[in-house]
Design an enzyme around this catalytic site. Structure first.
Site, PDB file in Angstrom:
ATOM      1  N   HIS A 155       8.774  10.485 -43.320  1.00 18.66           N
ATOM      2  CA  HIS A 155       8.332   9.145 -43.058  1.00 18.66           C
ATOM      3  C   HIS A 155       7.435   8.870 -42.476  1.00 18.66           C
ATOM      4  O   HIS A 155       7.317   7.719 -41.786  1.00 18.66           O
ATOM      5  CB  HIS A 155      10.117   7.961 -43.255  1.00 18.66           C
ATOM      6  CG  HIS A 155      10.721   7.143 -44.746  1.00 18.66           C
ATOM      7  ND1 HIS A 155      10.323   7.324 -46.101  1.00 18.66           N
ATOM      8  CD2 HIS A 155      12.383   6.971 -44.473  1.00 18.66           C
ATOM      9  CE1 HIS A 155      11.856   7.354 -46.159  1.00 18.66           C
ATOM     10  NE2 HIS A 155      12.234   6.477 -45.828  1.00 18.66           N
ATOM     11  N   HIS A 205      10.518  -0.307 -47.663  1.00 18.48           N
ATOM     12  CA  HIS A 205      11.844   0.285 -47.060  1.00 18.48           C
ATOM     13  C   HIS A 205      12.723  -0.795 -47.010  1.00 18.48           C
ATOM     14  O   HIS A 205      13.931  -0.997 -46.515  1.00 18.48           O
ATOM     15  CB  HIS A 205      11.984   0.953 -45.763  1.00 18.48           C
ATOM     16  CG  HIS A 205      13.315   2.263 -45.986  1.00 18.48           C
ATOM     17  ND1 HIS A 205      14.675   1.707 -46.253  1.00 18.48           N
ATOM     18  CD2 HIS A 205      13.361   3.480 -46.059  1.00 18.48           C
ATOM     19  CE1 HIS A 205      15.368   3.286 -45.974  1.00 18.48           C
ATOM     20  NE2 HIS A 205      13.876   4.416 -46.402  1.00 18.48           N
ATOM     21  N   GLU A 258      12.478   1.668 -53.497  1.00 16.84           N
ATOM     22  CA  GLU A 258      11.319   2.967 -52.801  1.00 16.84           C
ATOM     23  C   GLU A 258      10.962   2.923 -54.003  1.00 16.84           C
ATOM     24  O   GLU A 258      10.262   4.359 -54.508  1.00 16.84           O
ATOM     25  CB  GLU A 258      11.316   4.040 -51.877  1.00 16.84           C
ATOM     26  CG  GLU A 258      12.322   3.137 -50.853  1.00 16.84           C
ATOM     27  CD  GLU A 258      12.957   4.249 -50.380  1.00 16.84           C
ATOM     28  OE1 GLU A 258      12.187   5.404 -49.566  1.00 16.84           O
ATOM     29  OE2 GLU A 258      14.317   3.994 -49.920  1.00 16.84           O
TER      30      GLU A 258
HETATM   31  C1  BGC Z   1      15.508   8.529 -47.687  1.00 15.40           C
HETATM   32  C2  BGC Z   1      17.161   7.998 -47.042  1.00 15.40           C
HETATM   33  C3  BGC Z   1      16.994   8.171 -45.385  1.00 15.40           C
HETATM   34  C4  BGC Z   1      16.697   6.381 -45.407  1.00 15.40           C
HETATM   35  C5  BGC Z   1      16.976   6.262 -44.209  1.00 15.40           C
HETATM   36  C6  BGC Z   1      15.538   7.257 -47.437  1.00 15.40           C
HETATM   37  O1  BGC Z   1      14.322   7.002 -48.096  1.00 15.40           O
HETATM   38  O2  BGC Z   1      15.840   8.619 -49.098  1.00 15.40           O
HETATM   39  O3  BGC Z   1      17.377  10.173 -47.244  1.00 15.40           O
HETATM   40  O4  BGC Z   1      18.392   8.026 -44.806  1.00 15.40           O
HETATM   41  O5  BGC Z   1      15.560   6.282 -46.018  1.00 15.40           O
HETATM   42  O6  BGC Z   1      15.890   7.030 -42.973  1.00 15.40           O
END
Ligand code: BGC
Length: 383
Positions: free
Chosen positions: A137, A210, A348
């Site tokens: 991310h 998110h 997402e």
């Molecule tokens: C991921 C997860 C992660 C979450 C928060 C999601 O986009 O797929 O694995 O734990 O984000 O970080």
């Protein structure tokens, strides 16, 4: 005397401008409201803001310029009662303390990049390994942790424009990247997110949002009885660090088949499935059957008790369905509610994870003469 009054008025105005805590609200010609209040200070003293977009039917979406975060979102149930349907914190302090990307804009690259490394035009780039051995991310200070410049937009539907320029080398990525995200609260109870970006050097990009949804309207509950449809005939199996293996696996005949609406509880605990085991539940990228860049329906979530329906439409080729498996009751959110295991689900919209290292996946490369442009719509209704 007159001069003194004038000076006092000017001073008051100046004070208002310098204090973001000075509430402002703007009603446009269509009776839509955009209100701004303080969302608290960052540890370095910078002020953050919280904007409320409200449409004529009464839906309210609150968005902060910190991380471009959607903080709260009210949607009606089948009795017409509006309740908050997303996880979040009461003030910026909660987000600074550390939450798993609640409501945030994600970038420059959403999802995982294996071992925090990728090669572009013959040059290897190294990113922070902020998720085990992988990059996740956008890095240690991704777009979810920066202050965006916010501009309310008047018009038929209330909107908030957020802009941010990530510097060349920021979080290890090449190119000065100018990003613009516009949140528009539509009349039909949909929040449209338009993403746009340009770069001055070849780079990689994968922007998303998110938000964790819980359609119960009671955030002190889990999402296991939500019924999900994913318009995706394949998904991406992952290794034990959640990096796609490269295979595009048909969903038919396994617990990843959401082509027809199904309760999350029906498959999420099926640990005889090696992929459920790897993800700790659903935490995978589904490849949409319709791979065109048109705005098409990607997912629908229905919560039978409240009657709430959430439809997700996108121009993107894939969707990460994450069922909040890592939530473990350690985060206190809005109104003191502790967010339990699987109390929120994320949808997402994005390109495939680890695309920069997987040449067979659709490209996430952005060149200087190109404009990155995607749209995702989250639309609420009742059934
Ligand atoms: C991921 C997860 C992660 C979450 C928060 C999601 O986009 O797929 O694995 O734990 O984000 O970080």
């Amino acid at each position: 005397m007159k001069k003194q009054v004038k000076t006092a008025a000017v001073l008051f105005l100046l004070a208002c401008v310098s204090m973001t805590s000075c509430n402002t609200s703007k009603k446009d010609n269509n009776n839509n409201m955009i209100e701004k209040v303080s969302f608290g200070k960052l540890p370095d003293g910078q002020e953050t803001e919280l904007y409320t977009l409200k449409n004529a039917s009464g839906m309210e979406v609150k968005i902060s310029n910190f991380g471009g975060t959607v903080v709260s979102w009210t949607a009606p149930n089948n009795k017409g009662v509006y309740e908050d349907v997303i996880l979040g914190c009461d003030s910026v302090a909660g987000y600074v303390k550390g939450v798993p990307y609640f409501g945030a804009l994600i970038g420059r690259f959403g999802n995982r990049i294996a071992n925090g490394k990728f090669t572009l035009e013959g040059k290897e780039y190294t990113l922070a390994q902020n998720n085990g051995v992988n990059a996740l991310h956008g890095g240690l200070k991704g777009f979810d942790k920066v202050l965006w410049t916010a501009t309310p937009i008047e018009g038929e539907e209330p909107a908030l424009k957020l802009t941010y320029t990530a510097k060349d080398g920021e979080e290890g990525y090449p190119g000065n990247l100018s990003v613009e995200v516009v949140y528009t609260l539509q009349k039909d109870n949909a929040l449209k997110i338009d993403y746009k970006a340009t770069t001055d050097k070849t780079t990689i990009i994968n922007l998303t949002n998110h938000t964790y949804f819980n359609l119960n309207g009671n955030l002190d509950s889990d999402i296991l009885e939500h019924e999900v449809t994913l318009n995706a005939d394949k998904f991406l199996p992952v290794d034990k660090t959640l990096i796609p293996t490269g295979e595009l696996k048909p969903v038919t005949g396994n617990v990843f088949d959401f082509l027809k609406s199904k309760k999350i509880s029906a498959g999420i605990n099926d640990t005889t499935d090696t992929q459920i085991k790897a993800g700790g539940g659903y935490d995978h990228c589904w490849v949409l059957t319709d791979s065109t860049k048109t705005l098409k329906s990607a997912a629908t979530v229905y919560e039978p008790k409240s009657g709430r329906v959430l439809e997700v439409l996108t121009t993107e080729p894939a969707i990460q369905f994450y069922a909040g498996n890592f939530l473990n009751g350690t985060i206190k959110g809005k109104n003191g509610i502790i967010y339990k295991h699987r109390s929120g689900l994320c949808l997402e919209t994005q390109h495939y994870p680890d695309s920069p290292n997987k040449p067979a996946f659709p490209s996430t490369v952005l060149k200087p003469n190109e404009t990155y442009q995607t749209t995702t719509v989250y639309k609420f209704s009742v059934k």
